[in-house]
Design a protein around this motif. Structure first.
Motif, PDB file in Angstrom:
ATOM      1  N   ARG A  65       0.776  -1.418  -0.111  1.00 14.31           N
ATOM      2  CA  ARG A  65      -0.509  -0.023   0.115  1.00 14.31           C
ATOM      3  C   ARG A  65       0.872   1.673  -0.153  1.00 14.31           C
ATOM      4  NH1 ARG A  65      -3.562  -0.228   4.789  1.00 14.31           N
ATOM      5  NH2 ARG A  65      -1.912  -1.734   5.830  1.00 14.31           N
ATOM      6  N   PRO A  87       1.315   7.375  -1.104  1.00 15.46           N
ATOM      7  CA  PRO A  87       0.812   6.139  -1.508  1.00 15.46           C
ATOM      8  C   PRO A  87       0.726   5.428  -2.310  1.00 15.46           C
ATOM      9  CG  PRO A  87      -0.491   7.776  -0.411  1.00 15.46           C
ATOM     10  CD  PRO A  87       1.532   8.498  -0.631  1.00 15.46           C
ATOM     11  N   SER A 119       1.328   4.310   9.143  1.00 15.44           N
ATOM     12  CA  SER A 119       0.184   4.169   9.348  1.00 15.44           C
ATOM     13  C   SER A 119      -1.397   4.752   8.118  1.00 15.44           C
ATOM     14  CB  SER A 119      -0.929   3.886  10.165  1.00 15.44           C
ATOM     15  OG  SER A 119      -0.673   5.168  10.923  1.00 15.44           O
ATOM     16  N   HIS A 120      -0.373   6.654   8.256  1.00 16.58           N
ATOM     17  CA  HIS A 120      -0.647   7.445   7.437  1.00 16.58           C
ATOM     18  C   HIS A 120      -0.591   7.145   5.464  1.00 16.58           C
ATOM     19  CE1 HIS A 120      -1.319   9.223  11.643  1.00 16.58           C
ATOM     20  NE2 HIS A 120      -0.228   8.639  11.948  1.00 16.58           N
ATOM     21  N   ALA A 122      -0.148   4.550   4.504  1.00 17.31           N
ATOM     22  CA  ALA A 122      -1.055   3.436   3.918  1.00 17.31           C
ATOM     23  C   ALA A 122      -2.447   3.834   3.539  1.00 17.31           C
ATOM     24  CB  ALA A 122      -0.659   2.352   4.610  1.00 17.31           C
ATOM     25  N   ASP A 123      -3.101   4.218   4.478  1.00 17.02           N
ATOM     26  CA  ASP A 123      -4.639   4.795   4.572  1.00 17.02           C
ATOM     27  C   ASP A 123      -4.631   5.787   3.372  1.00 17.02           C
ATOM     28  OD1 ASP A 123      -3.848   7.344   5.919  1.00 17.02           O
ATOM     29  OD2 ASP A 123      -4.784   6.470   7.760  1.00 17.02           O
ATOM     30  N   SER A 125      -3.825   8.716   3.655  1.00 14.17           N
ATOM     31  CA  SER A 125      -3.340  10.254   4.231  1.00 14.17           C
ATOM     32  C   SER A 125      -2.670  11.271   4.128  1.00 14.17           C
ATOM     33  CB  SER A 125      -4.086  10.083   5.754  1.00 14.17           C
ATOM     34  OG  SER A 125      -5.305   9.413   5.932  1.00 14.17           O
ATOM     35  N   ARG A 325      -4.206  12.189  12.602  1.00 21.23           N
ATOM     36  CA  ARG A 325      -5.560  12.188  11.902  1.00 21.23           C
ATOM     37  C   ARG A 325      -6.382  13.433  11.602  1.00 21.23           C
ATOM     38  NH1 ARG A 325      -6.694   5.830  14.368  1.00 21.23           N
ATOM     39  NH2 ARG A 325      -5.628   5.304  12.887  1.00 21.23           N
TER      40      ARG A 325
END
Length: 330
Positions: A65, A87, A119-120, A122-123, A125, A325
């Motif tokens: 991702r 991303p 994680s930021h 991969a999602d 953002s 987030r």
């Protein structure tokens, strides 16, 4: 260079107790990491090259991702490696999280601590860029802070290549990287470029003067005691450490004007040496009209958030993640 040549400490002041859940993890960290000195510096550097020292390598791609690029940029003084996490899907532009690694000004590398930010990306953002700045004592001040600012400026100037929004930049760092992140943000404010929307300072190393209670309270105790801290600051500043001849970019606690800085998240453990300088810095920001989220975690030592099973570590990580987030959404 030896720390004893630079300063002589008296008896250590009292410290708060450690959170009981953290104590086994603290013992493991101390057993695995030697005290910082000229003799152990290269070993410490080897240990801190990994994203998570002592653990298996992490998957920076997050299962495909995340796109990972290793770049080298050329500044006026050095070639600086960067790792860019973006991303794998989408075109952007995305907000930029500009990350500065820790390591006491003398160790660490661009992959250290990146696991907290994947994680930021991969999602979908954010884009994360982490810089590998030159280390003291081979490259003393102002080399590390200049490298970090040059990397930030390069990112903003190459926003299209990175597919980032140059008006939405979060500068962050941990420990020495937190201090450098604060210095970079001050530089960006003073120069008027680039625009920094938020700073996230994780247990930042801000003050070279050893004037506070907490800066003296750990002697062969915790994960980063007053002796290691003295070694790092002396490596960075040499004979200037503790004198008036130190820039507030190198030691942001010295800044007298904190106005015009972006919204700030800053956290620290109650049982670590950086506690008092963090509280004072947060208070100064707030008094200058800056919106500040300050968190002091009772019983936390330096780096306690890496003790995964402990409730306080989970709370610290989730609180900071939630701030990111919200900041990524403005």
């Amino acid at each position: 260079m030896t720390q004893n040549d630079a300063f002589t400490f008296g008896p250590a002041p009292v410290r708060p107790p450690y959170d009981p859940e953290l104590v086994p993890g603290l013992a493991a960290i101390r057993a695995a990491t030697p005290a910082l000195s000229d003799d152990t510096l290269e070993l410490v550097r080897e240990i801190t090259k990994a994203a998570v020292p002592g653990r298996d390598p992490i998957d920076l791609t997050a299962g495909g991702r995340v796109r990972v690029e290793e770049l080298t940029i050329t500044s006026a003084e050095a070639e600086l490696p960067l790792v860019v996490l973006s991303p794998a899907e989408g075109q952007g532009p995305w907000p930029l999280i500009y990350y500065v690694h820790g390591g006491g000004m003398v160790a660490g590398g661009r992959h250290l601590g990146l696991d907290d930010l994947i994680s930021h990306v991969a999602d979908g953002s954010a884009v994360v860029v982490s810089i590998e700045y030159r280390l003291a004592p081979e490259h003393p001040d102002p080399a590390p802070i200049t490298d970090c600012y040059d990397g930030l400026r390069w990112c903003a100037e190459n926003a299209r290549q990175l597919r980032i929004d140059p008006s939405h930049i979060i500068v962050t760092g941990t420990s020495a990287g937190g201090g450098l992140a604060a210095g970079v943000t001050l530089m960006a404010r003073d120069s008027g470029f680039p625009a920094v929307s938020h700073q996230v300072l994780v247990c930042p190393m801000l003050d070279d003067r050893f004037e506070t209670h907490s800066s003296r309270m750990l002697d062969d105790d915790g994960t980063w005691d007053r002796n290691g801290n003295l070694y790092g600051w002396t490596a960075l500043l040499g004979d200037r450490r503790g004198t008036e001849d130190v820039s507030y970019y190198a030691a942001p606690a010295r800044a007298k004007d904190l106005s015009g800085l972006p919204r700030t998240f800053i956290d620290v453990g109650s049982a670590e040496g950086f506690r008092d300088e963090v509280i004072v810095y947060a208070m100064g920001l707030s008094q200058a009209g800056v919106s500040v989220d300050l968190h002091m975690w009772g019983g936390g030592f330096h780096g306690f958030e890496n003790i995964a099973p402990a409730a306080i570590a989970q709370s610290s990580f989730s609180t900071r993640t939630e701030f990111f987030r919200r900041a990524l959404k403005r």
